[in-house]
Enzyme design. Structure first.
Site, PDB file in Angstrom:
ATOM      1  N   GLU A   1      50.220  34.140  56.332  1.00  0.00           N
ATOM      2  CA  GLU A   1      50.131  35.527  55.876  1.00  0.00           C
ATOM      3  C   GLU A   1      50.904  35.675  54.568  1.00  0.00           C
ATOM      4  O   GLU A   1      51.230  34.674  53.937  1.00  0.00           O
ATOM      5  CB  GLU A   1      50.652  36.465  56.976  1.00  0.00           C
ATOM      6  CG  GLU A   1      49.902  36.300  58.296  1.00  0.00           C
ATOM      7  CD  GLU A   1      50.442  37.187  59.414  1.00  0.00           C
ATOM      8  OE1 GLU A   1      50.919  38.313  59.138  1.00  0.00           O
ATOM      9  OE2 GLU A   1      50.402  36.748  60.591  1.00  0.00           O
TER      10      GLU A   1
ATOM     11  N   ARG B   1      42.670  40.512  69.410  1.00  0.00           N
ATOM     12  CA  ARG B   1      43.823  39.816  68.835  1.00  0.00           C
ATOM     13  C   ARG B   1      44.971  39.819  69.834  1.00  0.00           C
ATOM     14  O   ARG B   1      45.309  40.878  70.382  1.00  0.00           O
ATOM     15  CB  ARG B   1      44.291  40.511  67.552  1.00  0.00           C
ATOM     16  CG  ARG B   1      43.254  40.575  66.442  1.00  0.00           C
ATOM     17  CD  ARG B   1      42.923  39.202  65.898  1.00  0.00           C
ATOM     18  NE  ARG B   1      42.105  39.297  64.704  1.00  0.00           N
ATOM     19  CZ  ARG B   1      42.577  39.198  63.462  1.00  0.00           C
ATOM     20  NH1 ARG B   1      43.868  38.994  63.269  1.00  0.00           N
ATOM     21  NH2 ARG B   1      41.778  39.276  62.430  1.00  0.00           N
TER      22      ARG B   1
END
Length: 267
Positions: free
Chosen positions: A3, A257
């Site tokens: 990320e 998720r």
């Protein structure tokens, strides 16, 4: 998946390792990892110097001296290693860029890619991305105005790259834990005080992630002590004690998720 903090760490370290260096050789181990024929990619990238390395969201952009760019998205499972042949990991290499006797290995690009694009094509790729959350222009007011236009759960919104660029599954859990907000909370149920907390938690967690080198397991180079220093508060810590209130962290699923949070101190 790497990320914002992981890609920012890569950007900084690679800038010092290969910035200004010339690519002496190119090897492609997986044609699907690039976007043009191997011969063309090799011809256009070989002997080019890396002018700059920049980041946008979860992407890295290697600007070449002729104005072309290499756009990297590691996606799930992708990582890099820089070093000599004898130091490389015992893993399948999808792309290898050589800089004399040292090489930048791109590994795990099953879904990720390294595309050769013009600067115009790069801008087109980024057209749908939301704002950079660590940009000085992304103020609390800008964040609140953006959130007031959204619906749905806050977790899903945080990881939507068209809304906010760079936050993924791991750091969204960290941010929401730090802000003491449940990940399944609806955005329109958040008041301005909660949105303010959330904004400041985004800033705190991502800057902390960068300072500690992100959470990548594999070092970028031999002797790398920077990469992978970040320790999660809640993500992937199901069943462990919350460091704030000592309740057990639980795992659930939101929009397919995996999501970790403290049921006691996140409201």
């Amino acid at each position: 998946m790497p990320e914002l903090p992981e890609m920012e760490t890569y950007k900084t370290l690679l800038g010092s390792l290969i910035g200004g260096q010339r690519i002496s050789h190119v090897e492609i181990g997986r044609e699907k990892s690039i976007n043009v024929p191997v011969d063309r990619f090799t011809m256009q990238v070989s002997n080019q110097a890396i002018k700059t390395i920049t980041r946008r969201a979860k992407y890295l952009i290697f600007q070449l001296q002729d104005g072309k760019c290499l756009l990297l998205h590691l996606m799930l499972g992708g990582w890099m290693f820089f070093g000599k042949e004898e130091d490389k990991p015992n893993r399948t290499i999808q792309v290898k860029l050589s800089f004399g006797d040292k090489h930048l290995y791109f590994i795990g690009l099953r879904l990720g890619y390294l595309h050769l694009l013009s600067s115009g094509e790069i801008q087109e790729e980024f057209k749908k991305l939301g704002p950079e959350v660590l940009d000085p222009d992304f103020t609390l007011d800008a964040f609140q105005n953006l959130m007031h236009k959204r619906r749905g759960t806050i977790k899903t919104t945080l990881i939507n790259q068209e809304v906010l660029a760079g936050i993924g599954n791991g750091y969204s859990d960290e941010i929401l834990w730090h802000a003491e907000i449940r990940p399944d909370k609806k955005i329109n149920d958040l008041n301005d005080q909660q949105l303010s907390r959330l904004y400041h938690s985004i800033q705190f967690i991502l800057k902390r992630g960068i300072e500690q080198g992100g959470y990548m397991e594999n070092p970028l180079y031999k002797g790398d002590e920077k990469t992978g220093g970040y320790q999660f508060y809640v993500y992937d810590r199901e069943g462990e004690a919350c460091s704030r209130c000592k309740a057990s962290i639980i795992k659930t699923e939101i929009s397919s998720r995996k999501t970790h949070f403290c049921p006691n101190c996140q409201q």
